[in-house]
Design an enzyme around this catalytic site. Structure first.
Site, short mmCIF file in Angstrom:
data_model
loop_
_atom_site.label_atom_id
_atom_site.label_comp_id
_atom_site.label_asym_id
_atom_site.label_seq_id
_atom_site.Cartn_x
_atom_site.Cartn_y
_atom_site.Cartn_z
N HIS A 20 1.23 -1.36 0.12
CA HIS A 20 -0.37 -0.26 -0.41
C HIS A 20 0.78 0.98 0.20
O HIS A 20 -0.06 2.53 -0.66
CB HIS A 20 -0.86 0.13 1.33
CG HIS A 20 -1.85 -0.88 1.15
ND1 HIS A 20 -2.06 -1.95 2.80
CD2 HIS A 20 -2.93 -1.06 0.70
CE1 HIS A 20 -3.11 -2.96 1.96
NE2 HIS A 20 -3.50 -2.74 1.22
N LYS A 44 -16.89 -6.32 6.72
CA LYS A 44 -15.25 -7.66 6.10
C LYS A 44 -14.57 -8.04 7.10
O LYS A 44 -13.49 -8.32 7.68
CB LYS A 44 -13.72 -6.96 5.82
CG LYS A 44 -14.15 -6.43 3.66
CD LYS A 44 -12.87 -6.46 3.92
CE LYS A 44 -12.82 -6.85 2.24
NZ LYS A 44 -11.81 -6.21 1.30
N ARG A 94 -2.28 -6.33 -8.43
CA ARG A 94 -1.08 -7.37 -7.91
C ARG A 94 -1.32 -7.84 -9.02
O ARG A 94 -1.29 -8.41 -10.04
CB ARG A 94 -1.49 -7.90 -6.65
CG ARG A 94 -0.91 -7.38 -6.01
CD ARG A 94 -1.89 -8.04 -4.58
NE ARG A 94 -2.93 -7.34 -4.39
CZ ARG A 94 -3.51 -7.70 -2.95
NH1 ARG A 94 -2.57 -7.97 -2.12
NH2 ARG A 94 -4.73 -7.32 -3.04
N SER A 132 -2.45 -8.23 2.92
CA SER A 132 -3.22 -7.81 4.74
C SER A 132 -3.13 -8.93 4.91
O SER A 132 -3.53 -9.24 6.17
CB SER A 132 -4.00 -7.11 4.89
OG SER A 132 -3.85 -5.53 4.03
P1 ADP Z 1 -9.98 -3.53 0.07
O1 ADP Z 1 -10.57 -3.40 0.99
O2 ADP Z 1 -10.60 -2.74 -1.58
O3 ADP Z 1 -9.40 -4.25 -1.69
P2 ADP Z 1 -7.09 -3.76 0.38
O4 ADP Z 1 -6.77 -2.25 1.92
O5 ADP Z 1 -7.42 -4.74 0.62
O6 ADP Z 1 -9.02 -3.29 0.66
O7 ADP Z 1 -6.33 -2.65 -1.17
C1 ADP Z 1 -6.52 -1.20 -1.11
C2 ADP Z 1 -6.07 -1.29 -2.77
O8 ADP Z 1 -4.56 -1.51 -2.44
C3 ADP Z 1 -6.59 -2.78 -3.43
O9 ADP Z 1 -6.79 -1.75 -4.74
C4 ADP Z 1 -5.31 -3.24 -3.91
O10 ADP Z 1 -5.48 -4.10 -4.95
C5 ADP Z 1 -4.29 -2.80 -3.25
N1 ADP Z 1 -3.10 -3.63 -2.57
C6 ADP Z 1 -3.06 -4.02 -1.63
N2 ADP Z 1 -1.99 -5.20 -1.86
C7 ADP Z 1 -0.99 -4.56 -2.37
C8 ADP Z 1 0.03 -4.48 -3.04
N3 ADP Z 1 0.79 -5.39 -2.49
N4 ADP Z 1 0.12 -3.71 -4.07
C9 ADP Z 1 -0.14 -2.97 -4.39
N5 ADP Z 1 -1.70 -2.83 -4.19
C10 ADP Z 1 -1.98 -3.26 -3.14
#
Ligand code: ADP
Length: 165
Positions: A20, A44, A94, A132
């Site tokens: 992130h 969630k 990803r 995460s």
């Molecule tokens: P959500 O519940 O909206 O998917 P996340 O916190 O899991 O929220 O992710 C937010 C955004 O960051 C999403 O677009 C996700 O694909 C992206 N993301 C999560 N992990 C990574 C990573 N390791 N590298 C790049 N983007 C990521």
């Protein structure tokens, strides 16, 4: 005077990872202002509540200066984007598995608000495997997550999970 370009990076950030942070750092190079929208997402069942997540993200982005702001995101994403003056939604991509979901989301948002676009940044090589959900699973089993999240977050995970939550 040229218009200030504002991007909104929404997510659950439960917890924020190096993946992130990498997206946020790269977004600052493209936008004048990046709003990190921390989604309440009670559905969630997040490990950290919304106030904790907002506080955690604020601490971790503090070094990036005042062109990154962190806000609590409640309700409909496009309404929030409009209220914040953001014309672009930023997401991170990803593997192929992210694509379907992101494509569907961006298509639906485009229908709801044609003036707001979605931009996906490709995950960086070194962070593309970080999620995460997996970080929480590893931490819950006593594994070392320091390669995936900032030290403060790793500590918070140990504190939270060792309480047997
Ligand atoms: P959500 O519940 O909206 O998917 P996340 O916190 O899991 O929220 O992710 C937010 C955004 O960051 C999403 O677009 C996700 O694909 C992206 N993301 C999560 N992990 C990574 C990573 N390791 N590298 C790049 N983007 C990521």
């Amino acid at each position: 005077m040229t218009e200030r370009r504002t991007g909104l990076y929404p997510g659950t950030f439960d917890p924020i990872t190096f993946g992130h942070l990498d997206i946020i750092e790269r977004s600052v190079k493209v936008f004048d202002l990046v709003i990190v929208g921390v989604a309440v997402n009670a559905g969630k069942g997040p490990l950290f509540d919304i106030d904790e997540r907002v506080a955690q993200v604020r601490v971790e982005v503090a070094g990036l200066g005042d062109r990154v702001v962190v806000e609590r995101l409640d309700g409909l994403l496009i309404q929030f984007a409009k209220a914040q003056g953001a014309s672009v939604i930023i997401r991170g991509l990803r593997a192929v598995s992210d694509f379907d979901y992101e494509f569907q989301m961006s298509s639906m948002n485009a229908k709801l608000a044609p003036d707001i676009d979605t931009i996906c940044l490709m995950a960086s090589d070194r962070y593309q495997f970080i999620a995460s959900r997996l970080v929480k699973e590893i931490a819950a089993l006593g594994g070392d997550v320091s390669a995936f999240v900032p030290a403060r977050i790793a500590k918070r995970l140990v504190d939270r999970l060792s309480r047997g939550a």
